[in-house]
Design a protein around this motif. Structure first.
Motif, PDB file in Angstrom:
ATOM      1  N   PHE A  42       0.827  -1.203   0.000  1.00 17.14           N
ATOM      2  CA  PHE A  42       0.000   0.000   0.000  1.00 17.14           C
ATOM      3  C   PHE A  42       0.864   1.257   0.000  1.00 17.14           C
ATOM      4  N   TRP A 135      -6.702   1.246  -4.526  1.00  9.19           N
ATOM      5  CA  TRP A 135      -6.024   0.517  -3.455  1.00  9.19           C
ATOM      6  C   TRP A 135      -6.577   1.007  -2.131  1.00  9.19           C
ATOM      7  N   VAL A 157      -7.475  -4.410  -3.578  1.00  9.57           N
ATOM      8  CA  VAL A 157      -7.224  -3.770  -4.871  1.00  9.57           C
ATOM      9  C   VAL A 157      -8.465  -3.989  -5.720  1.00  9.57           C
TER      10      VAL A 157
END
Length: 168
Positions: A42, A135, A157
């Motif tokens: 991330f 994301w 995602v």
């Protein structure tokens, strides 16, 4: 002899429960590794020039998105009902859910209320016709506990396409 019987029984119980304790420790280690991998994946989006950041209203966390297709329609409101095509996967590529054009009708949902908070954040910034890769960190997804086949601490995602606003 009677006075030692309870000691033997206690030792037997301890021996039976000891192996299960080590399994719990292994699960904790696996969770920590998964958590670390998701956090790193991330955070990598922050330095990826193709991705933009949207902060959630309460500043719990942010989502990152990349525009795959630009739409020209209206933006939904927090209270809107929308139709969305999507595919959700984990950082390792495992697809956990999808509702794609080939599957028929899009997913109909409220922008807020029936989806994870990360969807609410993203959808409020999309225009009808937009298709994004989004994301979502675990704080705006399924948190530390996960859901179904989605483990705790998972970064989600999504490929999301806002098809239409069915009610403002």
């Amino acid at each position: 002899m009677k006075k030692y019987w309870h000691i033997v029984l206690m030792l037997f119980c301890v021996l039976l429960t000891a192996p299960s304790c080590s399994n719990d420790d292994d699960d904790v280690k696996i969770d920590e590794v998964w958590k670390q991998q998701n956090e790193e994946a991330f955070k990598a989006k922050a330095t990826d020039s193709e991705f933009k950041k949207i902060e959630s209203e309460g500043k719990e966390a942010s989502v990152y998105y990349k525009v795959l297709k630009t739409g020209t329609g209206k933006q939904p409101l927090y209270t809107s009902t929308v139709n969305v095509y999507y595919k959700g996967k984990l950082i390792d590529g495992t697809v956990f859910d999808q509702k794609l054009f080939e599957d028929g009708s899009p997913f109909n949902t409220l922008v807020a209320g029936r989806t994870i908070l990360g969807w609410t954040v993203a959808l409020q910034h999309m225009h009808v016709g937009d298709k994004w890769e989004v994301w979502i960190p675990q704080e705006l997804g399924y948190g530390t506990t996960g859901s179904g086949e989605i483990p705790g601490y998972s970064t989600l995602v999504f490929e999301m396409e806002l098809v239409e606003i069915t009610a403002l």
